[in-house]
Design a protein around this motif. Structure first.
Motif, mmCIF file in Angstrom:
data_model
loop_
_atom_site.group_PDB
_atom_site.id
_atom_site.type_symbol
_atom_site.label_atom_id
_atom_site.label_comp_id
_atom_site.label_asym_id
_atom_site.label_seq_id
_atom_site.Cartn_x
_atom_site.Cartn_y
_atom_site.Cartn_z
ATOM 1 N N LEU A 25 17.947 94.140 -54.688
ATOM 2 C CA LEU A 25 17.208 92.924 -55.038
ATOM 3 C C LEU A 25 15.773 92.995 -54.554
ATOM 4 C CD1 LEU A 25 19.967 90.292 -54.150
ATOM 5 C CD2 LEU A 25 19.292 91.052 -56.427
ATOM 6 N N GLY A 26 15.584 93.495 -53.336
ATOM 7 C CA GLY A 26 14.229 93.612 -52.802
ATOM 8 C C GLY A 26 13.383 94.579 -53.597
ATOM 9 N N THR A 27 13.969 95.725 -53.961
ATOM 10 C CA THR A 27 13.247 96.712 -54.768
ATOM 11 C C THR A 27 12.862 96.123 -56.115
ATOM 12 O OG1 THR A 27 14.474 98.533 -53.737
ATOM 13 C CG2 THR A 27 13.362 99.003 -55.815
ATOM 14 N N ALA A 28 13.801 95.421 -56.735
ATOM 15 C CA ALA A 28 13.559 94.880 -58.072
ATOM 16 C C ALA A 28 12.436 93.850 -58.068
ATOM 17 C CB ALA A 28 14.836 94.257 -58.623
ATOM 18 N N VAL A 29 12.409 92.981 -57.065
ATOM 19 C CA VAL A 29 11.351 91.974 -56.997
ATOM 20 C C VAL A 29 10.003 92.621 -56.718
ATOM 21 C CG1 VAL A 29 10.448 90.098 -55.563
ATOM 22 C CG2 VAL A 29 12.747 89.975 -56.471
ATOM 23 N N ALA A 30 9.971 93.583 -55.782
ATOM 24 C CA ALA A 30 8.730 94.305 -55.518
ATOM 25 C C ALA A 30 8.243 94.995 -56.792
ATOM 26 C CB ALA A 30 8.950 95.329 -54.407
ATOM 27 N N ASP A 31 9.176 95.563 -57.532
ATOM 28 C CA ASP A 31 8.888 96.225 -58.806
ATOM 29 C C ASP A 31 8.175 95.261 -59.759
ATOM 30 O OD1 ASP A 31 9.081 97.249 -61.407
ATOM 31 O OD2 ASP A 31 11.148 97.905 -61.184
ATOM 32 N N CYS A 46 19.843 94.712 -68.617
ATOM 33 C CA CYS A 46 19.727 94.594 -67.188
ATOM 34 C C CYS A 46 18.291 94.227 -66.859
ATOM 35 C CB CYS A 46 20.055 95.925 -66.541
ATOM 36 S SG CYS A 46 21.728 96.416 -66.857
ATOM 37 N N VAL A 47 18.111 93.272 -65.959
ATOM 38 C CA VAL A 47 16.761 92.838 -65.649
ATOM 39 C C VAL A 47 16.470 93.047 -64.171
ATOM 40 C CG1 VAL A 47 15.194 91.181 -66.643
ATOM 41 C CG2 VAL A 47 17.591 90.943 -67.038
ATOM 42 N N LEU A 48 15.252 92.752 -63.713
ATOM 43 C CA LEU A 48 14.817 93.118 -62.389
ATOM 44 C C LEU A 48 14.875 91.963 -61.407
ATOM 45 C CD1 LEU A 48 13.743 95.071 -64.441
ATOM 46 C CD2 LEU A 48 11.769 95.408 -63.025
ATOM 47 N N ALA A 49 14.693 92.277 -60.099
ATOM 48 C CA ALA A 49 15.041 91.283 -59.098
ATOM 49 C C ALA A 49 14.114 91.011 -57.942
ATOM 50 C CB ALA A 49 16.393 91.640 -58.585
ATOM 51 N N LEU A 50 14.446 90.651 -56.845
ATOM 52 C CA LEU A 50 14.083 89.826 -55.707
ATOM 53 C C LEU A 50 13.195 90.337 -54.572
ATOM 54 C CD1 LEU A 50 14.983 87.305 -53.857
ATOM 55 C CD2 LEU A 50 16.830 88.802 -53.274
ATOM 56 N N VAL A 51 12.913 89.449 -53.622
ATOM 57 C CA VAL A 51 12.316 89.593 -52.310
ATOM 58 C C VAL A 51 10.886 90.074 -52.333
ATOM 59 C CG1 VAL A 51 12.342 91.155 -50.314
ATOM 60 C CG2 VAL A 51 14.281 89.710 -50.774
ATOM 61 N N CYS A 52 10.068 89.407 -51.558
ATOM 62 C CA CYS A 52 8.678 89.792 -51.428
ATOM 63 C C CYS A 52 8.453 90.199 -49.995
ATOM 64 C CB CYS A 52 7.781 88.635 -51.801
ATOM 65 S SG CYS A 52 6.083 89.057 -51.672
ATOM 66 N N ARG A 60 15.248 88.267 -59.154
ATOM 67 C CA ARG A 60 15.688 87.708 -57.879
ATOM 68 C C ARG A 60 17.189 87.442 -57.861
ATOM 69 N NH1 ARG A 60 10.545 83.679 -57.388
ATOM 70 N NH2 ARG A 60 9.338 84.931 -55.913
ATOM 71 N N ARG A 61 17.718 87.062 -59.007
ATOM 72 C CA ARG A 61 19.134 86.686 -59.065
ATOM 73 C C ARG A 61 20.053 87.880 -59.338
ATOM 74 N NH1 ARG A 61 23.570 86.065 -58.575
ATOM 75 N NH2 ARG A 61 24.985 84.374 -59.180
ATOM 76 N N TRP A 62 19.640 88.785 -60.245
ATOM 77 C CA TRP A 62 20.554 89.819 -60.719
ATOM 78 C C TRP A 62 20.117 91.239 -60.369
ATOM 79 C CZ3 TRP A 62 24.746 87.401 -61.737
ATOM 80 C CH2 TRP A 62 24.706 86.124 -62.297
ATOM 81 N N GLY A 63 18.987 91.402 -59.705
ATOM 82 C CA GLY A 63 18.534 92.751 -59.389
ATOM 83 C C GLY A 63 18.302 93.552 -60.652
ATOM 84 N N TYR A 64 18.828 94.767 -60.689
ATOM 85 C CA TYR A 64 18.710 95.616 -61.878
ATOM 86 C C TYR A 64 19.955 95.516 -62.760
ATOM 87 C CZ TYR A 64 14.550 97.722 -59.823
ATOM 88 O OH TYR A 64 13.298 97.925 -59.307
ATOM 89 N N GLY A 65 20.790 94.545 -62.485
ATOM 90 C CA GLY A 65 21.984 94.348 -63.281
ATOM 91 C C GLY A 65 21.750 93.342 -64.379
ATOM 92 N N PHE A 66 22.814 92.861 -64.982
ATOM 93 C CA PHE A 66 22.682 91.924 -66.089
ATOM 94 C C PHE A 66 23.244 90.568 -65.716
ATOM 95 C CE2 PHE A 66 26.601 94.362 -66.754
ATOM 96 C CZ PHE A 66 27.548 93.344 -66.781
ATOM 97 N N GLY A 106 9.399 99.013 -67.465
ATOM 98 C CA GLY A 106 10.364 98.187 -66.758
ATOM 99 C C GLY A 106 10.498 96.819 -67.401
ATOM 100 N N THR A 107 10.809 95.823 -66.591
ATOM 101 C CA THR A 107 10.910 94.462 -67.090
ATOM 102 C C THR A 107 10.049 93.553 -66.223
ATOM 103 O OG1 THR A 107 12.870 94.022 -65.772
ATOM 104 C CG2 THR A 107 13.224 94.808 -68.019
ATOM 105 N N LEU A 108 9.847 92.328 -66.675
ATOM 106 C CA LEU A 108 8.851 91.458 -66.051
ATOM 107 C C LEU A 108 9.394 90.101 -65.623
ATOM 108 C CD1 LEU A 108 6.077 92.255 -68.673
ATOM 109 C CD2 LEU A 108 6.004 92.929 -66.278
ATOM 110 N N ASP A 109 10.679 89.890 -65.742
ATOM 111 C CA ASP A 109 11.263 88.580 -65.456
ATOM 112 C C ASP A 109 11.617 88.482 -63.973
ATOM 113 O OD1 ASP A 109 12.857 86.285 -65.241
ATOM 114 O OD2 ASP A 109 13.560 86.495 -67.303
#
Length: 321
Positions: free
Chosen positions: A261-267, A6-12, A120-126, A112-115
């Protein structure tokens, strides 16, 4: 065993200098002084993370694949001894594997992860396409095992009175699969090094988590994510494993809500901007080097164990040298 990353995601969202969301390589957050000290690598992607000192005392992914192949060779030799001359090197035992294969494991590093693109596309999912690729890596390449073969491969069931002799030979306890494990273990012994390095790594990881430099980096990261309008987490790993993302889902995916998605991208952006992973790596490397100095003789014994394991694998695979 099925592994889906699972990778990280979106929104600034705004605050403390957020880069243009359309430019994933732009980082406008200035990392604190401790994140710019000598020996702290600037990490924006997985490719930027140097190898840790203890990595050379662990069997590599390639080593593990060769070990698996050697076990399969011994397993096939055992099956041929019972008259199954066409038994495949990598047999399909899917009937027994299917249920466990469908349970998805979620893996996340301490930082965490850095991608950002995948975040942005998958949030914390895969990514389901990538998950299928990874699933294919674990799938057997050979034909299905017949019921007759399975009785020898797995051995007679507990309490079964007959069927333990095939082609005039007694089926070993646990069948040819366990016999291969025993023979491989005996050929590679003694090899306590794997367990030793795992124990030391776990102890060092605990010390790293308590180190004030890492704690400060996580606090700065936490404030950064919160300043962008999202929940405050103690670490990237805590954000990644928030049960909210997977409520009602059993396959390891996520709902990929706007908040997720927003949390993941901020992360990811806060991680990269503050060089959290660089700090984590530097502290871990420092403590691993100190452990190597204190326990040099033990680690040298580990290297010798590695040599023995690799030599045993070469012998089973029929390789010269």
């Amino acid at each position: 065993m099925k592994v889906r990353l699972c990778v990280l995601a979106l929104v600034c969202v705004v605050s403390t200098g957020c880069g243009d969301a359309s430019d994933p390589e732009r980082d406008d957050i200035s990392p604190p002084g401790y994140a710019r000290e000598p020996g702290v690598p600037r990490v924006k992607s997985e490719a930027d993370i140097p190898e840790l000192p203890l990595a050379r005392y662990e069997l590599s992914g390639a080593d593990s694949k060769r070990l698996d192949r050697a076990r399969n060779v011994l397993q096939r030799q055992c099956m041929r001894d019972f008259g199954f001359d066409d038994f495949p090197l990598d047999p399909d035992t899917w009937v027994q594997m299917s249920s466990s294969f469908e349970s998805t494991a979620i893996a996340v590093t301490p930082y965490g992860t850095l991608d950002l693109k995948r975040a942005r596309r998958w949030g914390y999912g895969f990514d389901p396409d990538r998950a299928e690729e990874q699933k294919a890596e674990f799938l057997p390449k050979g034909r299905k095992v017949t019921e007759r073969e399975r009785r020898v491969l797995d051995g007679p069931e507990a309490g079964e009175s007959g069927g333990s002799v095939v082609s005039g030979r007694k089926v070993p306890k646990g069948g040819c699969s366990e016999e291969a494990e025993r023979r491989m273990g005996a050929a590679a012994a003694p090899a306590p090094g794997v367990e030793y390095v795992s124990r030391r790594t776990a102890e060092i990881d605990k010390a790293v988590a308590k180190d004030e430099r890492v704690r400060r980096a996580f606090r700065d990261w936490s404030r950064c994510v919160e300043d962008r309008g999202f929940e405050r987490y103690a670490s990237p790993a805590r954000a990644f494993t928030d049960k909210e993302w997977r409520k009602g889902l059993g396959d390891g995916s996520t709902h990929r809500t706007k908040r997720e998605l927003g949390t993941a991208v901020a992360d990811v952006e806060c991680n990269r901007g503050l060089n959290v992973t660089g700090v984590w790596w530097a502290v871990t490397a420092e403590k691993q080097r100190a452990d190597l100095r204190r326990n040099r003789s033990r680690y040298e014994a580990v290297r010798k164990d590695q040599d023995r394991v690799r030599a045993a694998v070469r012998e089973v695979l029929g390789e010269a040298g």
